[in-house]
Enzyme design. Structure first.
Site, mmCIF file in Angstrom:
data_model
loop_
_atom_site.group_PDB
_atom_site.id
_atom_site.type_symbol
_atom_site.label_atom_id
_atom_site.label_comp_id
_atom_site.label_asym_id
_atom_site.label_seq_id
_atom_site.Cartn_x
_atom_site.Cartn_y
_atom_site.Cartn_z
ATOM 1 N N LEU A 160 36.058 41.966 40.022
ATOM 2 C CA LEU A 160 35.572 40.755 40.661
ATOM 3 C C LEU A 160 35.693 39.661 39.608
ATOM 4 C CD1 LEU A 160 32.301 41.937 42.488
ATOM 5 C CD2 LEU A 160 34.581 41.634 43.457
ATOM 6 N N ASP A 161 36.235 38.501 39.996
ATOM 7 C CA ASP A 161 36.407 37.456 38.993
ATOM 8 C C ASP A 161 35.053 36.908 38.542
ATOM 9 O OD1 ASP A 161 35.683 34.975 40.496
ATOM 10 O OD2 ASP A 161 37.410 35.501 41.713
ATOM 11 N N LYS A 162 35.088 36.113 37.506
ATOM 12 C CA LYS A 162 33.869 35.622 36.858
ATOM 13 C C LYS A 162 32.930 34.916 37.827
ATOM 14 C CE LYS A 162 32.749 33.370 32.453
ATOM 15 N NZ LYS A 162 33.309 32.625 31.306
ATOM 16 N N GLN A 163 33.499 34.211 38.800
ATOM 17 C CA GLN A 163 32.684 33.432 39.729
ATOM 18 C C GLN A 163 32.465 34.139 41.062
ATOM 19 O OE1 GLN A 163 31.003 30.949 38.603
ATOM 20 N NE2 GLN A 163 32.064 31.225 36.645
#
Length: 244
Positions: free
Chosen positions: A112-115
């Site tokens: 899952l990306d950082k945001q």
């Protein structure tokens, strides 16, 4: 039923990140390792590595960590990276520090990306990891998206068509299911794991994702009320639910 693996106690504990084999021998002589209620002083002893070992063994008066083959469910907070090496807060920092030294290593099941927040699995079982992320398995992933602009009403048809092409790619996306929650909120179910897929899908229909949260993976849902940063080890039944 497969053959039960046996390991020397010092090698087992070292592979679980407790310390070197020399340190484990020293700890055992000091009475710090207990098996089935009795002090285990000889770390050269081979024992069966079974799932019930954490209920039977204590190390420095604490229950043994889960043995190899575990799956961790984490409610990933915003701002954390699914990486072993990047700068800044990492999802691995949430787990006990010694788990960074486990062998086999713990890895995230996809990213899952950082945001992006929400359901993230982590495991030291490489075969299981590849089963979950394999395109052939079509494991569905459900995301809650908050959008910058109101939905037009045509997005569901476009996503379900199996013809949507993402910029820079040559193969169309598999059909995906959109459920409208409000004018600027939707649930999107996908069966692929392409780079920033959900964000790029909405960009392809002229919108922008302002917030993204993964709610489910296969038949496994993020428990209601689970706080960001909270995690737990899954049971065999819960692991099986991933493929439901």
């Amino acid at each position: 039923m497969g053959k039960v693996q046996t390991m020397r106690v010092d090698r087992l504990l070292s592979s679980m990140g407790y310390g070197s084999r020399t340190e484990m021998a020293r700890l055992a002589k000091a009475g710090g390792i207990v098996l089935d209620g009795a002090v285990l002083a000889d770390v050269s002893l081979r024992i069966a590595v079974t799932p019930d070992l954490p209920q039977r063994m204590r190390v420095e008066d604490e229950a043994l960590d889960p043995v190899a083959g575990m799956v961790i469910l984490l409610n990933k907070p915003l701002g954390m990276t699914c990486s072993h090496k990047e700068a800044g807060p990492l999802v691995y920092d949430i787990l006990p520090a010694r788990w960074r030294r486990r062998d086999p290593a713990i890895s995230t099941v996809g990213r899952l990306d950082k945001q992006t927040s929400g359901l993230l699995l982590m495991t030291d079982d490489g075969a299981l990891l590849h089963r979950i992320i394999s395109p052939k398995r079509h494991v569905r992933k459900v995301y809650s998206a908050r959008l910058a602009r109101p939905l037009t009403g045509r997005e569901g048809e476009v996503f379900a068509s199996g013809r949507l092409m993402l910029e820079g790619e040559e193969k169309p996306l598999a059909p995906a299911q959109l459920e409208v929650v409000s004018a600027t909120e939707a649930l999107l179910t996908v069966t692929e794991g392409r780079y920033h897929q959900v964000r790029r899908m909405f960009a392809a229909v002229g919108n922008h994702v302002e917030a993204l949260h993964r709610e489910a993976l296969g038949g496994l849902r993020l428990p209601e009320g689970m706080a960001p940063g909270a995690w737990r080890v899954l049971s065999e039944a819960e692991i099986g639910a991933i493929f439901d």
